[in-house]
Design an enzyme around this catalytic site. Structure first.
Site, PDB file in Angstrom:
ATOM      1  N   GLU A  30      18.463 -17.555  -5.506  1.00  0.00           N
ATOM      2  CA  GLU A  30      18.075 -16.225  -5.971  1.00  0.00           C
ATOM      3  C   GLU A  30      17.637 -16.270  -7.440  1.00  0.00           C
ATOM      4  O   GLU A  30      16.651 -15.645  -7.829  1.00  0.00           O
ATOM      5  CB  GLU A  30      19.253 -15.264  -5.752  1.00  0.00           C
ATOM      6  CG  GLU A  30      19.054 -13.839  -6.236  1.00  0.00           C
ATOM      7  CD  GLU A  30      17.902 -13.090  -5.563  1.00  0.00           C
ATOM      8  OE1 GLU A  30      17.308 -13.608  -4.597  1.00  0.00           O
ATOM      9  OE2 GLU A  30      17.567 -11.994  -6.037  1.00  0.00           O
TER      10      GLU A  30
ATOM     11  N   GLU B 198       9.047 -15.194  -9.510  1.00  0.00           N
ATOM     12  CA  GLU B 198       8.267 -13.991  -9.239  1.00  0.00           C
ATOM     13  C   GLU B 198       8.004 -13.156 -10.488  1.00  0.00           C
ATOM     14  O   GLU B 198       6.996 -12.458 -10.548  1.00  0.00           O
ATOM     15  CB  GLU B 198       8.900 -13.146  -8.132  1.00  0.00           C
ATOM     16  CG  GLU B 198      10.174 -12.445  -8.467  1.00  0.00           C
ATOM     17  CD  GLU B 198      10.623 -11.504  -7.341  1.00  0.00           C
ATOM     18  OE1 GLU B 198      11.830 -11.371  -7.160  1.00  0.00           O
ATOM     19  OE2 GLU B 198       9.782 -10.908  -6.659  1.00  0.00           O
TER      20      GLU B 198
ATOM     21  N   ARG C  66       4.363  -0.232  -4.585  1.00  0.00           N
ATOM     22  CA  ARG C  66       4.077  -0.761  -3.248  1.00  0.00           C
ATOM     23  C   ARG C  66       2.830  -1.643  -3.215  1.00  0.00           C
ATOM     24  O   ARG C  66       2.601  -2.356  -2.238  1.00  0.00           O
ATOM     25  CB  ARG C  66       3.905   0.393  -2.262  1.00  0.00           C
ATOM     26  CG  ARG C  66       5.139   1.254  -2.120  1.00  0.00           C
ATOM     27  CD  ARG C  66       4.892   2.361  -1.144  1.00  0.00           C
ATOM     28  NE  ARG C  66       4.783   1.868   0.204  1.00  0.00           N
ATOM     29  CZ  ARG C  66       5.809   1.753   1.058  1.00  0.00           C
ATOM     30  NH1 ARG C  66       7.002   2.122   0.688  1.00  0.00           N
ATOM     31  NH2 ARG C  66       5.630   1.293   2.262  1.00  0.00           N
TER      32      ARG C  66
ATOM     33  N   TRP D  52      -2.371  -2.967  -1.762  1.00  0.00           N
ATOM     34  CA  TRP D  52      -2.051  -4.395  -1.823  1.00  0.00           C
ATOM     35  C   TRP D  52      -3.023  -5.036  -0.837  1.00  0.00           C
ATOM     36  O   TRP D  52      -2.919  -4.850   0.365  1.00  0.00           O
ATOM     37  CB  TRP D  52      -0.600  -4.631  -1.408  1.00  0.00           C
ATOM     38  CG  TRP D  52      -0.167  -6.060  -1.594  1.00  0.00           C
ATOM     39  CD1 TRP D  52       0.253  -6.636  -2.755  1.00  0.00           C
ATOM     40  CD2 TRP D  52      -0.080  -7.072  -0.587  1.00  0.00           C
ATOM     41  NE1 TRP D  52       0.584  -7.957  -2.529  1.00  0.00           N
ATOM     42  CE2 TRP D  52       0.393  -8.259  -1.204  1.00  0.00           C
ATOM     43  CE3 TRP D  52      -0.371  -7.112   0.782  1.00  0.00           C
ATOM     44  CZ2 TRP D  52       0.582  -9.443  -0.511  1.00  0.00           C
ATOM     45  CZ3 TRP D  52      -0.173  -8.303   1.466  1.00  0.00           C
ATOM     46  CH2 TRP D  52       0.292  -9.455   0.815  1.00  0.00           C
TER      47      TRP D  52
ATOM     48  N   HIS E 291      19.911 -36.601  -3.672  1.00  0.00           N
ATOM     49  CA  HIS E 291      19.112 -37.064  -2.525  1.00  0.00           C
ATOM     50  C   HIS E 291      17.612 -36.877  -2.771  1.00  0.00           C
ATOM     51  O   HIS E 291      16.825 -36.864  -1.843  1.00  0.00           O
ATOM     52  CB  HIS E 291      19.549 -36.320  -1.262  1.00  0.00           C
ATOM     53  CG  HIS E 291      20.981 -36.570  -0.919  1.00  0.00           C
ATOM     54  ND1 HIS E 291      21.428 -37.797  -0.463  1.00  0.00           N
ATOM     55  CD2 HIS E 291      22.076 -35.780  -1.019  1.00  0.00           C
ATOM     56  CE1 HIS E 291      22.737 -37.740  -0.272  1.00  0.00           C
ATOM     57  NE2 HIS E 291      23.151 -36.524  -0.609  1.00  0.00           N
TER      58      HIS E 291
ATOM     59  N   ASN F  88      -2.550   1.758   5.511  1.00  0.00           N
ATOM     60  CA  ASN F  88      -1.603   0.694   5.156  1.00  0.00           C
ATOM     61  C   ASN F  88      -1.385  -0.134   6.413  1.00  0.00           C
ATOM     62  O   ASN F  88      -1.140   0.432   7.473  1.00  0.00           O
ATOM     63  CB  ASN F  88      -0.279   1.324   4.692  1.00  0.00           C
ATOM     64  CG  ASN F  88       0.793   0.285   4.448  1.00  0.00           C
ATOM     65  OD1 ASN F  88       0.509  -0.882   4.187  1.00  0.00           O
ATOM     66  ND2 ASN F  88       2.045   0.709   4.543  1.00  0.00           N
ATOM     67  N   GLY F  89      -1.477  -1.450   6.314  1.00  0.00           N
ATOM     68  CA  GLY F  89      -1.255  -2.296   7.490  1.00  0.00           C
ATOM     69  C   GLY F  89      -2.457  -3.176   7.753  1.00  0.00           C
ATOM     70  O   GLY F  89      -3.298  -3.383   6.872  1.00  0.00           O
TER      71      GLY F  89
ATOM     72  N   LYS G 234       6.149  -4.248  -3.236  1.00  0.00           N
ATOM     73  CA  LYS G 234       7.438  -3.953  -2.627  1.00  0.00           C
ATOM     74  C   LYS G 234       7.165  -3.551  -1.186  1.00  0.00           C
ATOM     75  O   LYS G 234       6.113  -3.017  -0.883  1.00  0.00           O
ATOM     76  CB  LYS G 234       8.091  -2.793  -3.380  1.00  0.00           C
ATOM     77  CG  LYS G 234       9.544  -2.629  -3.062  1.00  0.00           C
ATOM     78  CD  LYS G 234      10.371  -2.681  -4.308  1.00  0.00           C
ATOM     79  CE  LYS G 234      11.833  -2.639  -4.022  1.00  0.00           C
ATOM     80  NZ  LYS G 234      12.509  -3.823  -4.558  1.00  0.00           N
TER      81      LYS G 234
ATOM     82  N   LYS H 223      13.862 -15.195  -8.687  1.00  0.00           N
ATOM     83  CA  LYS H 223      13.628 -14.175  -9.707  1.00  0.00           C
ATOM     84  C   LYS H 223      12.729 -14.727 -10.820  1.00  0.00           C
ATOM     85  O   LYS H 223      11.822 -14.052 -11.291  1.00  0.00           O
ATOM     86  CB  LYS H 223      14.952 -13.683 -10.306  1.00  0.00           C
ATOM     87  CG  LYS H 223      15.741 -12.747  -9.412  1.00  0.00           C
ATOM     88  CD  LYS H 223      15.099 -11.372  -9.327  1.00  0.00           C
ATOM     89  CE  LYS H 223      15.427 -10.591  -8.114  1.00  0.00           C
ATOM     90  NZ  LYS H 223      15.127 -11.117  -6.799  1.00  0.00           N
TER      91      LYS H 223
ATOM     92  N   CYS I 186       0.833  -1.201   0.000  1.00  0.00           N
ATOM     93  CA  CYS I 186       0.000   0.000   0.000  1.00  0.00           C
ATOM     94  C   CYS I 186       0.866   1.250   0.000  1.00  0.00           C
ATOM     95  O   CYS I 186       1.775   1.401   0.800  1.00  0.00           O
ATOM     96  CB  CYS I 186      -0.957   0.065   1.174  1.00  0.00           C
ATOM     97  SG  CYS I 186      -2.119  -1.281   1.239  1.00  0.00           S
TER      98      CYS I 186
HETATM   99  C1  F6R Z   1      12.436 -10.485  -4.322  1.00  0.00           C
HETATM  100  C2  F6R Z   1      12.284  -9.430  -3.336  1.00  0.00           C
HETATM  101  C3  F6R Z   1      11.823  -9.813  -1.981  1.00  0.00           C
HETATM  102  C4  F6R Z   1      12.477  -8.921  -0.918  1.00  0.00           C
HETATM  103  C5  F6R Z   1      11.879  -9.219   0.471  1.00  0.00           C
HETATM  104  C6  F6R Z   1      12.557  -8.418   1.569  1.00  0.00           C
HETATM  105  O1  F6R Z   1      12.919  -9.990  -5.542  1.00  0.00           O
HETATM  106  O2  F6R Z   1      12.477  -8.280  -3.621  1.00  0.00           O
HETATM  107  O3  F6R Z   1      12.044 -11.147  -1.715  1.00  0.00           O
HETATM  108  O4  F6R Z   1      13.852  -9.136  -0.933  1.00  0.00           O
HETATM  109  O5  F6R Z   1      10.517  -8.929   0.458  1.00  0.00           O
HETATM  110  O6  F6R Z   1      12.429  -7.045   1.352  1.00  0.00           O
HETATM  111  P1  F6R Z   1      13.329  -6.011   2.130  1.00  0.00           P
HETATM  112  O7  F6R Z   1      14.733  -6.177   1.651  1.00  0.00           O
HETATM  113  O8  F6R Z   1      12.775  -4.659   1.774  1.00  0.00           O
HETATM  114  O9  F6R Z   1      13.201  -6.324   3.587  1.00  0.00           O
END
Ligand code: F6R
Length: 616
Positions: free
Chosen positions: A485, A492, A27, A75, A508, A101-102, A611, A489, A2
């Site tokens: 990682e 997502e 966000r 969100w 295994h 937000n929250g 984000k 990527k 949000c």
């Molecule tokens: C994946 C990604 C997320 C963040 C995670 C932590 O590409 O961006 O997995 O890494 O949500 O976010 P922060 O670093 O802001 O605590």
């Protein structure tokens, strides 16, 4: 999670608010809405879906002029992503509007009590309870919106940023925060409130951190901040060091592409100014004394998602350089397992945003056990560094794409510098050894640049593999978190089944997944220095190849041993094994980004994600 903006000034509020929402949309993008105070009363427009839906609807039905307004991009948590559940929400008389937000954890009890009193609800959200509570409290406290907000906040449980306006006070915006971000922007004859500074950076760089449990009363010419109990609050005002161009795409199709390209600079800036004239490492923001650092007998690194992967990588280096045992834990799991933490434990919390609720709650738990907490963070003034004993800021600049890229590389660099600093203070490495590693680190930006210049074959590879059902990633040692990682990527961004494995684990169980043509991307460590790991990874490549896998091998220049086992080779410059993640991750980022583009997905705003995850 949000995005919120509030504006009180003399410009057209709608333009300011929409521009802010555009910058905050990363966000959350399930719905968007605005509320303005106009001569005709409260004007609200809200729409499910992306901000563009709201903008289209506003184009067809313009709102009356206004200089005071609020906006929200959502969100969804409570209540599906519909027009009805989009914010802002209003009271029964349609006189006030609230965005949030929250999560309000006690909203069910609140709603039942309010309904009993005759309030009528028109959404399924937890937020609407706040609108009705404010309605009652506003009446109770002689139409003082800030006081009403303080009274409401004292009744709420959970995490919230709240921003409200009322028709009877046409130049006022009131905000509040607990466990969720809210920043004030101080302008000239205009002031702003937002989830982060990117929303108002085009207007002012002067920002005030709103502390925990504080309420701000914002007018065009004044900013008054109090605690929830009404006492004046202590605040911290600062200048934002980057400008609005840093939060624009700058000619790239996506923020993610821009942020991938920015990695050499981001790594360089994170390294800059860390060495004194005597050649010793200096970490200015490290608020822990050398004596305190010498007392540490265990390190626990916490983080989520990509930040967790940075922690996994850091473990190899920090243990090796300092000989202190390092545990790495998902922040969301940490406090539930009753971890053994005491005054001699250093908890390193890694978070790009500095607002991730899982990480924040984990660090609070650690501090309750008296552990010292060091934050590695990219966002100045955010909650996690504020609540930590020490902070190391990465200098990646704003990261707007939901998928983390440049933040990841700079988190690794930051954690490495912390490791080297500990080694220096505790004497587990000699000065010349530390200098040598610093020299190797300082060569990395140019090497990342080299990787970026050779990414065309990786883009082509994505096109070749676009119809595959699944992609597997393998690595050993620091190559294992790189594999995790790479898989994250791809999941997502391209919504493909992808999994990362420690290469030795494959036999295994997971090797059963391999069938004819399954793409397996393997990071091969340098044959120099750690030849034993290199040779083991080569054997693992042969194992999957023997079962029909299509092998894509990331190997350093000059490593001829991989040629016979690779269907595709992605070359990266030579570097010590511990630093290789800074190079090997880059092709995986490009691969996922390209795959998403080919499939027609939104690279910067993947589905279901947001984000800065400010809920647990
Ligand atoms: C994946 C990604 C997320 C963040 C995670 C932590 O590409 O961006 O997995 O890494 O949500 O976010 P922060 O670093 O802001 O605590």
């Amino acid at each position: 999670m949000c995005g919120i903006i509030g504006y009180a000034g003399s410009q057209g509020a709608l333009e300011v608010v929409i521009d802010g929402l555009r910058r905050l949309e990363y966000r959350g993008y399930d719905s968007a809405g605005v509320a303005l105070l106009t001569d005709q009363g409260l004007a609200i427009e809200k729409r499910a879906g992306k901000l563009s839906n709201l903008m289209n609807s506003l184009a067809g039905r313009p709102l009356d002029p206004s200089t005071t307004g609020i906006g929200h991009t959502r969100w969804a948590t409570h209540g599906g992503p519909t027009d009805r559940n989009a914010h802002p929400h209003t009271d029964c008389e349609h006189k006030l509007a609230v965005i949030h937000n929250g999560i309000i954890e006690n909203f069910v009890e609140l709603r039942q009590a309010l309904e009993k009193k005759g309030h009528e609800f028109s959404s399924d959200t937890d937020t609407e309870s706040v609108a009705h509570l404010l309605e009652d409290e506003y009446r109770e406290c002689n139409s003082d919106l800030a006081e009403a907000m303080r009274r409401v906040c004292r009744q709420l449980r959970g995490a919230f940023t709240l921003v409200a306006i009322h028709v009877e006070s046409p130049h006022q915006v009131v905000g509040a925060r607990r466990n969720s971000p809210l920043v004030v922007g101080r302008g000239v004859d205009e002031n702003f409130l937002a989830s982060d500074v990117s929303a108002f950076i085009a207007h002012t760089r002067s920002a005030i951190e709103l502390g925990q449990d504080q309420v701000v009363d914002l007018r065009p010419d004044s900013i008054e901040i109090t605690n929830f109990d009404g006492t004046p609050a202590v605040t911290n005002e600062y200048e934002v060091t980057w400008d609005s161009a840093a939060a624009e795409k700058g000619g790239f199709d996506h923020f993610m592409l821009k942020e991938i390209e920015e990695q050499p600079r981001a790594v360089n800036e994170t390294l800059m100014g860390r060495v004194g004239i005597d050649g010793r490492l200096i970490l200015d923001e490290m608020r822990l004394s050398d004596d305190e650092l010498r007392e540490i007998d265990k390190i626990i690194v916490i983080g989520c998602g990509t930040a967790y992967h940075a922690g996994l990588i850091a473990k190899y280096a920090i243990e090796h350089w300092t000989r202190i045992p390092v545990e790495i834990e998902l922040a969301s799991e940490f406090r539930y397992r009753d971890p053994i933490v005491d005054r001699s434990t250093l908890v390193i919390a890694i978070s790009q945003s500095g607002e991730t609720m899982d990480t924040l709650m984990a660090l609070r738990h650690a501090r309750e056990q008296r552990a010292r907490v060091l934050a590695i963070c990219n966002t100045n003034g955010s909650t996690i560094p504020r609540e930590s004993d020490a902070v190391f800021y990465t200098h990646a600049g704003p990261e707007i794409a939901v998928a983390s890229t440049k933040a990841f590389l700079t988190q690794i660099v930051a954690a490495y510098l912390v490791g080297l600093y500990l080694a220096q203070v505790r004497g587990t490495k000699f000065g010349d050894e530390i200098s040598e590693i610093l020299t190797q680190l300082s060569a990395m930006p140019a090497k990342i640049e080299q990787v970026l210049e050779t990414m065309e074959p990786v883009r082509k590879l994505a096109n070749t593999l676009k119809d595959k059902q699944s992609v597997l990633f393998l690595g050993r040692h620091v190559g294992f978190p790189v594999a995790l990682e790479g898989a994250l990527k791809l999941k997502e961004l391209a919504y493909m089944h992808a999994e990362g494995f420690a290469a030795g684990e494959l036999k295994h169980g997971p090797i059963a997944l391999i069938e004819e043509g399954t793409p397996v991307i393997v990071t091969v460590p340098s044959p120099r220095g750690r030849s034993i790991i290199h040779d083991k990874v080569l054997s693992n490549i042969q194992e999957v190849r023997a079962r029909g896998a299509l092998t894509i091998v990331i190997a350093e220049e000059g490593d001829e041993s991989v040629i016979n086992f690779a269907d595709h080779i992605i070359r990266i410059p030579t570097c010590p094994t511990l630093l290789q993640p800074l190079l090997a991750t880059v092709p995986l980022q490009v691969f996922a980004c390209e795959m998403a583009t080919i499939k027609g997905f939104d690279v910067d705003q993947p589905r279901n994600l947001a984000k800065s995850v400010t809920v647990e």
